[in-house]
Design a protein around this motif. Structure first.
Motif, PDB file in Angstrom:
ATOM      1  N   ALA C   3      36.713 -41.136  19.105  1.00 29.92           N
ATOM      2  CA  ALA C   3      38.080 -40.943  19.588  1.00 29.92           C
ATOM      3  C   ALA C   3      38.053 -41.156  21.092  1.00 29.92           C
ATOM      4  O   ALA C   3      37.425 -40.402  21.822  1.00 29.92           O
ATOM      5  CB  ALA C   3      38.564 -39.546  19.245  1.00 29.92           C
ATOM      6  N   GLN C   4      38.703 -42.232  21.534  1.00 33.30           N
ATOM      7  CA  GLN C   4      38.659 -42.575  22.956  1.00 33.30           C
ATOM      8  C   GLN C   4      40.046 -42.508  23.555  1.00 33.30           C
ATOM      9  O   GLN C   4      41.025 -42.843  22.910  1.00 33.30           O
ATOM     10  CB  GLN C   4      38.147 -44.014  23.141  1.00 33.30           C
ATOM     11  N   MET C   5      40.110 -42.130  24.826  1.00 31.02           N
ATOM     12  CA  MET C   5      41.356 -42.211  25.584  1.00 31.02           C
ATOM     13  C   MET C   5      42.522 -41.494  24.891  1.00 31.02           C
ATOM     14  O   MET C   5      43.621 -42.003  24.792  1.00 31.02           O
ATOM     15  CB  MET C   5      41.758 -43.682  25.796  1.00 31.02           C
ATOM     16  N   MET C 212      30.089 -47.542  26.502  1.00 30.32           N
ATOM     17  CA  MET C 212      31.556 -47.503  26.553  1.00 30.32           C
ATOM     18  C   MET C 212      32.142 -46.549  25.522  1.00 30.32           C
ATOM     19  O   MET C 212      33.260 -46.082  25.673  1.00 30.32           O
ATOM     20  CB  MET C 212      32.130 -48.900  26.291  1.00 30.32           C
ATOM     21  N   MET C 213      31.382 -46.289  24.470  1.00 35.26           N
ATOM     22  CA  MET C 213      31.899 -45.418  23.408  1.00 35.26           C
ATOM     23  C   MET C 213      32.362 -44.074  23.949  1.00 35.26           C
ATOM     24  O   MET C 213      33.251 -43.446  23.398  1.00 35.26           O
ATOM     25  CB  MET C 213      30.826 -45.172  22.334  1.00 35.26           C
ATOM     26  N   PHE C 214      31.735 -43.609  25.041  1.00 31.78           N
ATOM     27  CA  PHE C 214      32.081 -42.291  25.575  1.00 31.78           C
ATOM     28  C   PHE C 214      33.379 -42.313  26.378  1.00 31.78           C
ATOM     29  O   PHE C 214      33.906 -41.274  26.733  1.00 31.78           O
ATOM     30  CB  PHE C 214      30.932 -41.764  26.440  1.00 31.78           C
ATOM     31  N   GLY C 215      33.863 -43.524  26.681  1.00 33.61           N
ATOM     32  CA  GLY C 215      35.082 -43.652  27.475  1.00 33.61           C
ATOM     33  C   GLY C 215      34.781 -43.554  28.958  1.00 33.61           C
ATOM     34  O   GLY C 215      33.701 -43.108  29.359  1.00 33.61           O
ATOM     35  N   PRO C 216      35.745 -43.963  29.811  1.00 32.39           N
ATOM     36  CA  PRO C 216      35.539 -43.912  31.258  1.00 32.39           C
ATOM     37  C   PRO C 216      35.399 -42.470  31.727  1.00 32.39           C
ATOM     38  O   PRO C 216      35.755 -41.535  30.999  1.00 32.39           O
ATOM     39  CB  PRO C 216      36.822 -44.518  31.830  1.00 32.39           C
ATOM     40  N   SER C 217      34.901 -42.324  32.920  1.00 23.48           N
ATOM     41  CA  SER C 217      34.739 -40.984  33.484  1.00 23.48           C
ATOM     42  C   SER C 217      36.057 -40.210  33.409  1.00 23.48           C
ATOM     43  O   SER C 217      37.111 -40.747  33.727  1.00 23.48           O
ATOM     44  CB  SER C 217      34.312 -41.104  34.948  1.00 23.48           C
ATOM     45  N   ASP C 218      35.990 -38.980  32.951  1.00 22.06           N
ATOM     46  CA  ASP C 218      37.224 -38.205  32.816  1.00 22.06           C
ATOM     47  C   ASP C 218      37.141 -36.897  33.595  1.00 22.06           C
ATOM     48  O   ASP C 218      37.856 -35.941  33.303  1.00 22.06           O
ATOM     49  CB  ASP C 218      37.529 -37.926  31.345  1.00 22.06           C
ATOM     50  N   GLU C 220      38.236 -36.205  36.365  1.00 18.66           N
ATOM     51  CA  GLU C 220      39.481 -35.874  37.064  1.00 18.66           C
ATOM     52  C   GLU C 220      40.683 -35.841  36.116  1.00 18.66           C
ATOM     53  O   GLU C 220      41.802 -35.608  36.549  1.00 18.66           O
ATOM     54  CB  GLU C 220      39.767 -36.936  38.142  1.00 18.66           C
ATOM     55  N   SER C 221      40.466 -36.114  34.835  1.00 19.41           N
ATOM     56  CA  SER C 221      41.607 -36.329  33.944  1.00 19.41           C
ATOM     57  C   SER C 221      42.274 -35.021  33.510  1.00 19.41           C
ATOM     58  O   SER C 221      41.617 -34.100  33.029  1.00 19.41           O
ATOM     59  CB  SER C 221      41.136 -37.096  32.712  1.00 19.41           C
ATOM     60  N   VAL C 222      43.610 -34.947  33.671  1.00 19.33           N
ATOM     61  CA  VAL C 222      44.328 -33.754  33.202  1.00 19.33           C
ATOM     62  C   VAL C 222      44.339 -33.711  31.679  1.00 19.33           C
ATOM     63  O   VAL C 222      44.343 -32.644  31.070  1.00 19.33           O
ATOM     64  CB  VAL C 222      45.784 -33.705  33.722  1.00 19.33           C
ATOM     65  N   HIS C 223      44.345 -34.890  31.058  1.00 23.01           N
ATOM     66  CA  HIS C 223      44.319 -34.930  29.591  1.00 23.01           C
ATOM     67  C   HIS C 223      43.074 -34.234  29.071  1.00 23.01           C
ATOM     68  O   HIS C 223      43.123 -33.407  28.169  1.00 23.01           O
ATOM     69  CB  HIS C 223      44.304 -36.379  29.096  1.00 23.01           C
ATOM     70  N   SER C 224      41.951 -34.614  29.658  1.00 27.73           N
ATOM     71  CA  SER C 224      40.689 -34.045  29.193  1.00 27.73           C
ATOM     72  C   SER C 224      40.628 -32.548  29.481  1.00 27.73           C
ATOM     73  O   SER C 224      40.118 -31.783  28.670  1.00 27.73           O
ATOM     74  CB  SER C 224      39.518 -34.743  29.870  1.00 27.73           C
ATOM     75  N   ALA C 225      41.155 -32.142  30.633  1.00 26.82           N
ATOM     76  CA  ALA C 225      41.129 -30.720  30.975  1.00 26.82           C
ATOM     77  C   ALA C 225      41.898 -29.919  29.923  1.00 26.82           C
ATOM     78  O   ALA C 225      41.445 -28.862  29.465  1.00 26.82           O
ATOM     79  CB  ALA C 225      41.739 -30.512  32.357  1.00 26.82           C
ATOM     80  N   GLN C 226      43.056 -30.433  29.511  1.00 24.84           N
ATOM     81  CA  GLN C 226      43.843 -29.737  28.481  1.00 24.84           C
ATOM     82  C   GLN C 226      43.079 -29.704  27.156  1.00 24.84           C
ATOM     83  O   GLN C 226      42.997 -28.666  26.503  1.00 24.84           O
ATOM     84  CB  GLN C 226      45.197 -30.440  28.301  1.00 24.84           C
ATOM     85  N   SER C 227      42.505 -30.858  26.768  1.00 22.76           N
ATOM     86  CA  SER C 227      41.768 -30.904  25.503  1.00 22.76           C
ATOM     87  C   SER C 227      40.572 -29.957  25.522  1.00 22.76           C
ATOM     88  O   SER C 227      40.241 -29.342  24.514  1.00 22.76           O
ATOM     89  CB  SER C 227      41.279 -32.333  25.228  1.00 22.76           C
ATOM     90  N   ASP C 238      31.223 -38.099  30.855  1.00 24.47           N
ATOM     91  CA  ASP C 238      30.026 -38.375  31.662  1.00 24.47           C
ATOM     92  C   ASP C 238      28.826 -37.540  31.207  1.00 24.47           C
ATOM     93  O   ASP C 238      27.705 -38.036  31.164  1.00 24.47           O
ATOM     94  CB  ASP C 238      30.312 -38.110  33.142  1.00 24.47           C
ATOM     95  N   GLU C 239      29.086 -36.281  30.866  1.00 24.00           N
ATOM     96  CA  GLU C 239      27.991 -35.424  30.372  1.00 24.00           C
ATOM     97  C   GLU C 239      27.334 -36.052  29.146  1.00 24.00           C
ATOM     98  O   GLU C 239      26.110 -36.133  29.036  1.00 24.00           O
ATOM     99  CB  GLU C 239      28.536 -34.058  29.928  1.00 24.00           C
ATOM    100  N   LEU C 240      28.190 -36.470  28.211  1.00 22.79           N
ATOM    101  CA  LEU C 240      27.666 -37.007  26.957  1.00 22.79           C
ATOM    102  C   LEU C 240      26.951 -38.335  27.178  1.00 22.79           C
ATOM    103  O   LEU C 240      25.900 -38.591  26.589  1.00 22.79           O
ATOM    104  CB  LEU C 240      28.800 -37.183  25.941  1.00 22.79           C
ATOM    105  N   ARG C 241      27.514 -39.158  28.060  1.00 23.40           N
ATOM    106  CA  ARG C 241      26.903 -40.467  28.334  1.00 23.40           C
ATOM    107  C   ARG C 241      25.516 -40.272  28.948  1.00 23.40           C
ATOM    108  O   ARG C 241      24.552 -40.917  28.568  1.00 23.40           O
ATOM    109  CB  ARG C 241      27.795 -41.289  29.265  1.00 23.40           C
ATOM    110  N   GLN C 242      25.422 -39.326  29.905  1.00 18.23           N
ATOM    111  CA  GLN C 242      24.142 -39.035  30.553  1.00 18.23           C
ATOM    112  C   GLN C 242      23.113 -38.583  29.511  1.00 18.23           C
ATOM    113  O   GLN C 242      21.964 -39.036  29.493  1.00 18.23           O
ATOM    114  CB  GLN C 242      24.339 -37.949  31.613  1.00 18.23           C
ATOM    115  N   LYS C 243      23.568 -37.703  28.628  1.00 20.85           N
ATOM    116  CA  LYS C 243      22.677 -37.170  27.606  1.00 20.85           C
ATOM    117  C   LYS C 243      22.168 -38.300  26.699  1.00 20.85           C
ATOM    118  O   LYS C 243      20.995 -38.355  26.329  1.00 20.85           O
ATOM    119  CB  LYS C 243      23.466 -36.156  26.765  1.00 20.85           C
TER     120      LYS C 243
END
Lengths: 104, 252, 330
Positions: C3-5, C212-218, C220-227, C238-243
């Motif tokens: 599930a991206q973006m 790319m599966m992890f999506g762009p860095s989020d 700063e994203s308010v969407h991600s903060a709410q989710s 970014d955490e998941l991509r690094q891992k």
């Protein structure tokens, strides 16, 4: 339980949703394992075999049309569950088992 | 009974399941409903599993240092011994499930008889496979009934499938010298003896499906003897055997 | 991820004080690790977001059958054929569980299928890349399933009960998926020159699309903060991509393969690898429908759906006839 929050609009041509309950080999009660779609109950049982048991021998399958399930309303939650929550002795952790007795 | 005949007999069992399993696996991701997709994959998996057992035993009997995979991936069309019906293309879901039903009814009767084979290996493989075939038949019969009896469109499609496939059913009950030897030594039933049980089951199901059995009993043949396959098998092999042919000896 | 973006309502996260008592009770339940169940009250945005997210996840499983299904008929041995078929079948099953979870939110599966077919709902960008050689079956299992697991394991603790339960089942069944992919890679890398080249080529093509599966860095994203406040997203992209990178690079080394990123380097300070970002222009192109396989994947699904209509209708009509006959007999 995957009962819809509100009855999803029933659309023509859509196979109904069934809830699937399976009793495994160990004689425990039927347990809800998930849902699926099927044209009728007979096919739902077959689909449940294919989807949820990968056709293990010796299991018993119940299917119920999701619409036929009655669920408790969230508002009743406290009335239904609070009384038994008081009866802490029903829960095994209520009792301290001395270490030397071992696992129980 | 000689080993060459037993080998032929085992190829007939194993090539039927190999070729049909391959055809069914072509449906993966494209079935009419998710539940059907999963069920078709289960059938294909059962058939591939049975193939490993039949061709594995065939390879042992042959004693030519070939494996089940060698038999599947490195024989050409004329060495295949499956009936013509199972190599027919899927065309649509109606043809696929009708072919499955006509085969399952035969397969079930055949495996039931084989589970009493005088050859313990065959009896063992058949005893395991017949459980799977019982479920396959149960499911394909119910689906044929539902679609035959369903809408005008589904009825017409199923009748069309039956008309096209019927001339390929007769080959299942053909006998030759190999079958005579197998029957005489109690290894496998004479295919002709399976016809009554098959007829009963097929007529019963097709009647519930409100479908008309074609009157002409003409039978295409040439698959189980290898004398003349359809053009379709060669195309199937170009896919199925491609990697093994392109990179000989590679381990995958 | 699958599930991206996912766009939320976009208003940013409310503090508990800004919420009315109902919403506050809802949020406090989530904060305490409780589960939200279908009949419970939930904010409209939570419901809407979940439908999008679970739906997209389900679509990814279904479309995800196609790139691997592409090789089932060409699998090199009977055993490989069986393993691959079983794996792709699992994906159909996982799609099925997820659709059922989404259905508890008041949408039907057929509605979701139609939304997918009409392009109103998306699926993961990764499945718009072609599978060109047998080594791609290894790479997909190893990298794509490896990346998916990063997200799916924490989602077992997501706040929505039916989604969490579906993820538990999925994670249990998926445990062999990544291993079968790695096993294919091991065989190829221990094989002939041609096989090794095939394996390297597959890694070259799937490395960046996997990142790319992890999506762009989020961050700063308010969407991600709410989710994340709603616990329908458990970690930042970014955490998941690094891992994922930290886990995968040593595995590539073990295989004797070269990750197609010259800048990759262990960073002692952060305890992880530094690595190059994928080309995000390509990512947005794929999302916009311009990936190598977007058109073909969707056409295949639409065709399957349209071709199957008479079957679904026929079986339903027979079921209705049976019911009528039963009533008449009583």
């Amino acid at each position: 339980m995957n009962t819809p929050e509100k009855a999803a609009p029933k659309r023509t041509g859509e196979w109904p949703l069934f809830e699937v309950f399976i009793r495994g080999q160990h004689g425990l009660s039927h347990r809800h394992v998930g849902s699926l779609h099927a044209p009728d109950a007979e096919m739902a049982i077959k689909n449940a075999r294919d989807v949820y048991t990968r056709r293990n021998e010796g299991v018993s399958i119940w299917v119920v049309e999701a619409e036929a399930i009655h669920a408790s309303a969230p508002g009743e939650k406290e009335a239904l569950y609070d009384p038994s929550n008081d009866k802490v002795y029903r829960h095994p952790t209520f009792f301290d088992v001395p270490e030397e007795v071992g696992h129980m | 009974m000689d080993n060459a005949s037993l080998f032929q007999c085992l190829l007939r069992f194993g090539d039927n399941t190999l070729v049909l399993g391959h055809r069914i696996s072509e449906w993966c991701g494209k079935a009419p409903a998710l539940e059907e997709d999963i069920a078709l994959a289960n059938t294909a998996l059962d058939l591939i599993g049975q193939t490993q057992m039949w061709l594995g035993y065939a390879a042992e009997v042959e004693g030519a240092d070939r494996s089940a995979d060698d038999l599947a991936m490195l024989r050409d069309v004329w060495d295949f011994r499956n009936i013509l019906m199972v190599e027919r293309p899927n065309i649509d879901f109606g043809h696929t499930i009708m072919r499955q039903f006509l085969f399952d009814a035969y397969h079930h009767a055949q495996l039931t008889a084989l589970s009493r084979s005088s050859d313990p290996r065959i009896a063992e493989i058949a005893a395991k496979s017949v459980k799977e075939a019982t479920y396959h038949l149960d499911r394909s019969a119910e689906t044929v009934i539902a679609l035959g009896d369903g809408t005008d469109v589904s009825h017409a499609k199923m009748q069309n499938a039956l008309d096209l496939l019927w001339p390929y059913a007769g080959e299942m009950f053909e006998s030759d010298d190999v079958d005579a030897q197998m029957a005489a030594s109690g290894i496998a039933p004479d295919p002709a003896t399976l016809r009554d049980a098959w007829d009963l089951r097929v007529r019963d199901t097709l009647s519930l499906a409100t479908l008309n059995i074609p009157e002409d009993n003409f039978a295409h043949k040439g698959g189980r003897t290898g004398a003349r396959h359809t053009e379709h098998l060669g195309h199937m092999l170009t896919q199925m055997q491609w990697l093994q042919r392109a990179y000989p000896g590679a381990v995958w | 991820m699958y599930a991206q973006m996912i766009q939320s309502t976009g208003k940013g996260v409310k503090s508990l004080d800004e919420m009315d008592p109902t919403e506050r009770a809802f949020q406090e339940r989530i904060d305490a690790g409780g589960k939200i169940e279908p009949k419970d009250w939930m904010p409209a945005g939570y419901r809407k977001n979940l439908i999008r997210q679970i739906g997209q996840h389900a679509h990814s499983e279904i479309i995800g059958q196609l790139p691997e299904g592409n090789w089932i008929t060409r699998a090199p041995t009977l055993e490989r054929k069986a393993i691959l078929l079983a794996k792709v079948q699992d994906e159909a099953g996982h799609g099925l569980y997820l659709y059922c979870a989404a259905e508890t939110l008041g949408i039907t599966r057929d509605e979701m299928f139609e939304a997918l077919n009409e392009g109103r709902m998306k699926y993961s960008s990764i499945f718009n890349y072609p599978t060109l050689t047998w080594a791609d079956m290894g790479a997909v299992g190893w990298l794509v399933d490896g990346a998916a697991i990063m997200n799916q394991v924490p989602l077992q603790r997501t706040s929505y009960g039916p989604y969490a339960r579906a993820m538990v089942r999925i994670c249990k069944e998926e445990s062999f998926h990544q291993r079968q992919g790695f096993d294919i890679m091991m065989k190829m890398c221990a094989g002939s020159e041609a096989q090794k080249r095939m394996a390297q080529d597959a890694l070259n093509r799937f490395w960046y699309p996997s990142l790319m599966m992890f999506g762009p860095s989020d961050a700063e994203s308010v969407h991600s903060a709410q989710s994340m406040a709603w616990k329908i997203k458990m970690n930042t992209n970014d955490e998941l991509r690094q891992k994922f990178v930290d886990q995968t690079v040593p595995q590539a080394e073990y295989l004797g393969l070269t990750v197609p990123d010259e800048t990759i380097k262990w960073n002692d300070e952060k305890g992880g690898y530094d690595f190059a970002e994928p080309d995000w222009t390509e990512f947005y192109d794929v999302l916009a429908g311009n990936g190598p396989c977007n058109h073909d994947r969707l056409e295949t699904r639409k065709q399957a759906w349209d071709d199957g209509a008479w079957v679904r209708e026929g079986m339903l009509a027979h079921a209705a006839k049976k019911r009528t006959a039963k009533v008449a007999a009583e």
